[in-house]
Design a protein around this motif. Structure first.
Motif, mmCIF file in Angstrom:
data_model
loop_
_atom_site.group_PDB
_atom_site.id
_atom_site.type_symbol
_atom_site.label_atom_id
_atom_site.label_comp_id
_atom_site.label_asym_id
_atom_site.label_seq_id
_atom_site.Cartn_x
_atom_site.Cartn_y
_atom_site.Cartn_z
ATOM 1 N N LEU A 51 -14.559 -2.568 8.889
ATOM 2 C CA LEU A 51 -14.287 -2.103 10.083
ATOM 3 C C LEU A 51 -12.830 -2.301 10.149
ATOM 4 N N ALA A 52 -12.186 -3.423 9.762
ATOM 5 C CA ALA A 52 -10.887 -3.542 10.006
ATOM 6 C C ALA A 52 -10.062 -2.700 9.187
ATOM 7 N N TRP A 53 -10.585 -2.158 7.819
ATOM 8 C CA TRP A 53 -10.030 -1.189 7.223
ATOM 9 C C TRP A 53 -10.292 0.081 7.937
ATOM 10 N N ILE A 54 -11.199 0.746 8.868
ATOM 11 C CA ILE A 54 -11.301 1.588 9.430
ATOM 12 C C ILE A 54 -10.254 1.635 10.487
ATOM 13 N N ARG A 55 -10.148 0.325 10.941
ATOM 14 C CA ARG A 55 -9.112 0.485 12.153
ATOM 15 C C ARG A 55 -7.766 0.463 12.019
ATOM 16 N N THR A 56 -7.458 0.237 10.502
ATOM 17 C CA THR A 56 -6.090 0.302 9.561
ATOM 18 C C THR A 56 -5.893 1.790 9.536
ATOM 19 N N SER A 57 -6.951 2.439 8.997
ATOM 20 C CA SER A 57 -6.587 3.692 8.653
ATOM 21 C C SER A 57 -6.515 4.636 10.053
ATOM 22 N N LEU A 58 -7.362 4.268 11.272
ATOM 23 C CA LEU A 58 -7.163 5.172 12.268
ATOM 24 C C LEU A 58 -5.764 4.749 12.998
ATOM 25 N N GLY A 59 -5.308 3.479 12.736
ATOM 26 C CA GLY A 59 -3.734 3.318 13.026
ATOM 27 C C GLY A 59 -2.990 4.267 12.369
ATOM 28 N N MET A 60 -3.061 4.356 11.208
ATOM 29 C CA MET A 60 -2.174 5.352 10.377
ATOM 30 C C MET A 60 -2.160 6.653 10.851
ATOM 31 N N ILE A 61 -3.514 7.122 11.395
ATOM 32 C CA ILE A 61 -3.672 8.595 12.063
ATOM 33 C C ILE A 61 -2.787 8.486 13.334
ATOM 34 N N ALA A 62 -3.075 7.439 14.063
ATOM 35 C CA ALA A 62 -2.329 7.515 15.527
ATOM 36 C C ALA A 62 -0.736 7.531 15.283
ATOM 37 N N LEU A 63 -0.415 6.715 14.417
ATOM 38 C CA LEU A 63 1.000 6.852 14.027
ATOM 39 C C LEU A 63 1.656 8.237 13.495
ATOM 40 N N GLY A 64 0.857 9.132 12.648
ATOM 41 C CA GLY A 64 1.245 10.310 12.422
ATOM 42 C C GLY A 64 1.105 11.154 13.656
ATOM 43 N N VAL A 65 0.204 11.136 14.383
ATOM 44 C CA VAL A 65 0.169 12.028 15.530
ATOM 45 C C VAL A 65 1.206 11.750 16.493
ATOM 46 N N GLY A 66 1.469 10.309 16.563
ATOM 47 C CA GLY A 66 2.648 9.931 17.479
ATOM 48 C C GLY A 66 3.954 10.581 16.878
ATOM 49 N N ILE A 67 4.012 10.495 15.743
ATOM 50 C CA ILE A 67 5.529 11.134 15.017
ATOM 51 C C ILE A 67 5.616 12.541 15.382
ATOM 52 N N ALA A 68 4.575 13.297 15.198
ATOM 53 C CA ALA A 68 4.469 14.688 15.375
ATOM 54 C C ALA A 68 4.420 14.882 16.798
ATOM 55 N N LEU B 15 -22.496 -17.323 15.256
ATOM 56 C CA LEU B 15 -21.951 -16.292 16.087
ATOM 57 C C LEU B 15 -21.413 -15.100 15.240
ATOM 58 N N GLN B 16 -22.001 -14.914 14.028
ATOM 59 C CA GLN B 16 -21.608 -13.794 13.193
ATOM 60 C C GLN B 16 -22.006 -12.480 13.821
ATOM 61 N N ALA B 17 -23.421 -12.580 14.036
ATOM 62 C CA ALA B 17 -23.869 -11.225 14.994
ATOM 63 C C ALA B 17 -23.086 -10.834 16.021
ATOM 64 N N GLU B 18 -22.642 -11.887 16.888
ATOM 65 C CA GLU B 18 -21.584 -11.449 18.177
ATOM 66 C C GLU B 18 -20.334 -11.156 17.625
ATOM 67 N N ARG B 19 -19.792 -11.854 16.720
ATOM 68 C CA ARG B 19 -18.354 -11.412 15.906
ATOM 69 C C ARG B 19 -18.605 -9.961 15.510
ATOM 70 N N THR B 20 -19.473 -9.489 14.755
ATOM 71 C CA THR B 20 -19.717 -8.164 14.265
ATOM 72 C C THR B 20 -19.864 -7.431 15.248
ATOM 73 N N SER B 21 -20.612 -7.564 16.264
ATOM 74 C CA SER B 21 -20.823 -6.593 17.394
ATOM 75 C C SER B 21 -19.361 -6.079 18.222
ATOM 76 N N LEU B 22 -18.735 -7.303 18.236
ATOM 77 C CA LEU B 22 -17.401 -7.176 18.994
ATOM 78 C C LEU B 22 -16.327 -6.305 17.974
ATOM 79 N N ALA B 23 -16.507 -6.467 16.691
ATOM 80 C CA ALA B 23 -15.781 -5.676 15.749
ATOM 81 C C ALA B 23 -16.104 -4.057 16.023
ATOM 82 N N TRP B 24 -17.385 -3.907 15.990
ATOM 83 C CA TRP B 24 -17.837 -2.473 16.245
ATOM 84 C C TRP B 24 -17.305 -2.108 17.581
#
Lengths: 143, 116
Positions: A51-68, B15-24
């Motif tokens: 999910l952190a990687w997904i948010r990174t990729s979404l940040g890159m898309i947002a930056l690209g759209v922002g520049i455009a 709290l792993q479940a809660e942290r993961t849910s918040l990440a979602w």
């Protein structure tokens, strides 16, 4: 050796290898029908990293759209649009690669192996550095 | 010297479940924001209305669904942990990865259309 420094198969009676115990729908069982169930904490950590990687990729898309969006009055319009397009494409590729990374790590954990090395972060850092240097060069040239 | 504390012997998940849910939750809010940004960009640069409508609708749908989805994810993780089965994440990870790719494609379309 610390217990947390290696993968420990989840020690429950149901944790046996084979398709019947693999998680998810049929296509997921096909992909993950190896090894034994890993410690759920590692699976959840893998999910949060994905999910952190997904948010990174979404940040890159947002930056690209922002520049455009804010490029209309910029003298270096062509270059800015090119940078925007590259960022958006990189974001899309990164979003797809993230899932394969999640799958690889999940399979490695099920097999009791170490986490496979990833070069994505290095390539991403290099790409951003190159874009930043090119952008700086264009800004200095235009100004 | 290893200063890392040993894990509890009962393999407690804390709290792993809660942290993961918040990440979602965070991720889905960001997904909705990206579609919103693309929608605004499409509107500002006068793109074809179906594109604006589609991105706006996706943003609204993801934003509306973010809390229920995160809540459901929390329930599923807790259930899997309780049953001592593997945590199932294949379907939601594919879905969010697909949404990211869709956002990238739509953003690229708007940028290409803008440059022409």
């Amino acid at each position: 050796m610390s217990q947390s420094s290696r993968f420990m198969p989840h020690e429950v009676p149901s944790a046996v290898s084979g398709e019947a115990n693999a998680p998810g729908p049929r296509w997921a069982r096909r992909l993950l029908s190896v090894g034994v169930d890993p410690d759920p904490r590692f699976s959840l950590a893998n999910e949060r990293t994905f999910l952190a990687w997904i948010r990174t990729s979404l940040g890159m898309i947002a930056l690209g759209v922002g520049i455009a969006t804010f490029v209309s009055t910029n003298a270096a319009r062509g270059f800015s649009m090119l940078v925007a397009a590259i960022l958006v494409v990189l974001g899309g590729i990164l979003g797809t690669l993230s899932w394969f990374r999640w799958l690889n790590v999940e399979r490695s954990m099920r097999l009791g192996r170490g986490i496979p090395p990833s070069r994505t972060a290095i390539y991403l850092a290099m790409a951003i550095s190159v874009l930043a240097m090119l952008s700086l060069a264009v800004i200095l040239t235009v100004s | 010297m290893n200063t890392e504390p040993d894990l509890p012997s009962d393999m407690s998940t804390g709290l792993q479940a809660e942290r993961t849910s918040l990440a979602w939750s965070r991720t889905l809010v960001v997904v909705a924001a990206i579609f919103g940004i693309i929608s605004v960009h499409a509107l500002v640069t006068t793109q074809p209305w179906p594109l604006t409508l589609a991105t706006t609708a996706t943003a609204a749908a993801v934003l509306t669904g973010s809390t229920p989805i995160a809540r459901r994810r929390l329930d599923i993780i807790k259930r899997d942990l309780h049953r001592h089965t593997a945590v199932r994440a294949a379907t939601p990870t594919v879905a969010v990865s697909g949404l990211t790719s869709l956002a990238s494609i739509l953003a690229l379309i708007t940028i290409i259309a803008q440059s022409h």
